[in-house]
Design an enzyme around this catalytic site. Structure first.
Site, PDB file in Angstrom:
ATOM      1  CB  CYS A   1     -48.471 -13.874 122.924  1.00 50.19           C
ATOM      2  SG  CYS A   1     -50.400 -12.515 123.007  1.00 50.19           S
TER       3      CYS A   1
ATOM      4  CG  ASP B   1     -51.323 -10.592 126.546  1.00 50.95           C
ATOM      5  OD1 ASP B   1     -50.796 -10.340 125.860  1.00 50.95           O
ATOM      6  OD2 ASP B   1     -51.663 -11.739 126.878  1.00 50.95           O
TER       7      ASP B   1
ATOM      8  CG  HIS C   1     -49.035 -17.517 125.424  1.00 52.74           C
ATOM      9  ND1 HIS C   1     -50.048 -16.821 123.954  1.00 52.74           N
ATOM     10  CD2 HIS C   1     -50.072 -19.280 124.960  1.00 52.74           C
ATOM     11  CE1 HIS C   1     -50.754 -17.637 123.924  1.00 52.74           C
ATOM     12  NE2 HIS C   1     -50.637 -19.374 123.660  1.00 52.74           N
TER      13      HIS C   1
END
Length: 585
Positions: free
Chosen positions: A77, A37, A138
């Site tokens: 993201c 990430d 997410h």
């Protein structure tokens, strides 16, 4: 007499068929797909870093293929991960919004990856694979009730899930500020101030009469709004920083300090459990997104503070996974992939002035932008015996390409009822072709087409045109420090007509846009790109906006909670939180 022989014959036939199925399953390759990430392409030794130690990732690159023109399908993201899982631009699935927010910030939001999307995990599962997602999701959680889990990984083809449904927000660690610390920029101070001054002037002149009760009511509203905002910030970790195992919340809020250790242990256990059958593991690191953390054994190991320590821990975890594949004699039958969801987040500097950001190498800007620093990411693929070692590929590729690559290697075809934007990487990786199938790549800032990349056939050039660019602050910088991330809406961008044009082959840092006088092909190139953009737009079917205001706001009836609201949903059910010793390095 016939009946005496019938049963043994049937048993033999069944055993023979079962052995055939078992042999076919063993012939299928396994997949370990790792996504870090917010990792910058310049943070890895194999991409030129000389001050951070990433020996395990570097070894993967030496033993496999390193992509040097690997592009994330989005610079944030949520949309990037949606594209990775589905092989489709996020605009096609409704995972790209038209407002300020481009990601989910509440676990009790109703938006998420639509159930009709076909992820590579669904395809692999249908082909007999055991599938798991460990780490960050997410992509939404619930739709109508707090436990319907309509967007949950288990509902998108992953048999097993251990991780966080959201992301690792600043609020998830005490003392690391809050994701709302820039919220004041949305308050219209100028308009409010002008209104108050005007009202006071009119009252002074006797034009209007302002009652004391009205003043007190307005003051009460301001105090109530401030109190509600303070309560939101104070309770945010409890309601949004949760760790799940499948459908159960096992820690709320989670303890991040040893979370990578726990995730790695879960990954190794999954490999052990499924060593005798085909598997697909998506290991989605929570690091190196803020709030920054590293386990005790990695703190202080780098020259770049806690960020460098976190990169070292990621590299250690990669090493643990690859070593386990070696020990289980699975390495030769496993495709290993490592990437980042987008570039490093350059605005990440803590309230105490600590630098919590990565490095994007020679590439401009970072996360939340479609400059190269925001979308050019590491891409490493290793598969001994199937892929050559030490090879570099500089052709444009995308994180969407893993979708058709995985699908075809499992023996499945691609869905025919939808556009798939990725292309099978195997011919390029194995050297059977020299050029990427991506002639054009389209770069979105949320739902807005921001830029186009063109790699003309029979040419080595790679052109890139920007229709708008973010307004940096400070103006001579390459980041948006005033808003903590660059936004896509009209107030925060500058539009270009004609578009800004770059030749990435000659200017990969995007330092100097071309002009019609200096580049003879300027207008024909832009015309070809405009035509391609129009064809692309016409291929995008309307989809429900999963990032609309109604789908990103907090809805109390969707709030996941493992205890009670009176206890602020707090619980500690994960046995591994403190009971187990750290894994050896």
């Amino acid at each position: 007499m016939k009946s005496t022989w019938l049963l043994p014959c049937l048993v033999l036939l069944l055993l023979e068929e079962r052995s055939k199925v078992s042999a076919l399953e063993k012939d299928k390759p396994n997949f370990v797909l790792m996504m870090v990430d917010d990792l910058g392409i310049g943070d890895l030794g194999c991409y030129g870093n000389t001050t951070l130690r990433t020996p395990n990732i570097d070894r993967l690159a030496r033993e496999g293929v390193k992509l040097t023109h690997h592009i994330a399908a989005a610079p944030l993201c949520t949309p990037s991960r949606a594209a990775f899982l589905t092989g489709r631009y996020p605009i096609r699935s409704g995972m790209a919004g038209r407002g300020i927010l481009g990601v989910y910030i509440f676990s009790a939001a109703s938006g998420g990856l639509p159930t009709q999307e076909v992820t590579f995990a669904k395809i692999a599962k249908q082909q007999g694979y055991e599938t798991a997602l460990i780490g960050k999701w997410h992509l939404g959680l619930n739709c109508e009730r707090s436990e319907d889990h309509c967007h949950h990984p288990n509902n998108h083809g992953f048999n097993y899930f251990y991780g966080i449904p959201m992301t690792n927000m600043l609020d998830c660690q005490p003392g690391h500020s809050t994701v709302f610390f820039k919220a004041h920029i949305r308050v219209p101070y100028s308009a409010l101030g002008l209104g108050l001054v005007t009202l006071a002037f009119l009252s002074y002149k006797g034009v209007v009469s302002i009652r004391r009760r009205l003043v007190l009511s307005l003051a009460s509203l301001v105090v109530a709004a401030a109190a509600m905002f303070a309560a939101l910030v104070a309770t945010y970790p409890n309601f949004n920083c949760l760790l799940m195992r499948n459908g159960e919340i096992v820690e709320q809020p989670y303890v991040s300090e040893n979370l990578t250790q726990r995730m790695t242990r879960e990954a190794l256990d999954f490999l052990e459990r499924n060593s005798g059958r085909p598997f697909l593991l998506f290991f989605s690191f929570i690091q190196v997104h803020t709030a920054m953390f590293a386990s005790a054994q990695f703190r202080g190991t780098s020259h770049h503070g806690i960020y460098g320590d976190a990169v070292h821990e990621v590299d250690w975890s990669v090493g643990q996974i690859v070593q386990t594949l070696d020990r289980l004699k699975l390495r030769g039958n496993t495709l290993v992939y490592l990437t980042s969801d987008q570039g490093a987040h350059l605005e990440e500097i803590s309230a105490r002035g600590e630098v919590h950001r990565g490095w994007n190498g020679i590439y401009k800007a970072g996360k939340s932008t479609n400059w190269e620093g925001g979308i050019r990411v590491p891409g490493i693929l290793s598969w001994p015996g199937e892929l050559p070692g030490g090879k570099e590929v500089d052709e444009p590729t995308s994180n969407m390409d893993l979708y058709p690559t995985v699908a075809r290697l499992t023996g499945a075809g691609l869905p025919e009822d939808r556009e798939i934007d990725g292309h099978d990487l195997m011919p390029l990786l194995q050297g059977r072709v020299e050029r990427s199938n991506h002639e054009f790549l389209f770069h979105y800032c949320n739902a807005y087409l921001n830029a186009v990349r063109w790699h003309p056939r029979n040419s080595s050039a790679v052109w890139k045109a920007f229709y708008f660019t973010p307004n940096f602050y400070p103006e001579n910088g390459t980041a948006c420090f005033h808003t903590h991330a660059c936004f896509c809406t009209a107030d925060y961008v500058t539009y270009h007509d004609p578009p800004l044009l770059f030749d990435l082959t000659a200017d990969p840092s995007e330092s100097a846009p071309l002009t019609p006088d200096a580049e003879p092909a300027f207008r024909p190139v832009l015309a070809a790109m405009a035509e391609a953009a129009e064809r692309h737009r016409s291929s995008v079917r309307p989809a429900d906006d999963q990032m609309s205001v109604g789908n990103v706001l907090w809805k109390p009836w969707l709030q996941p909670c493992c205890s009670s609201l009176a206890d602020l949903c707090g619980c500690r059910r994960d046995q591994a939180t403190t009971a187990e010793e750290p894994l050896s390095g």
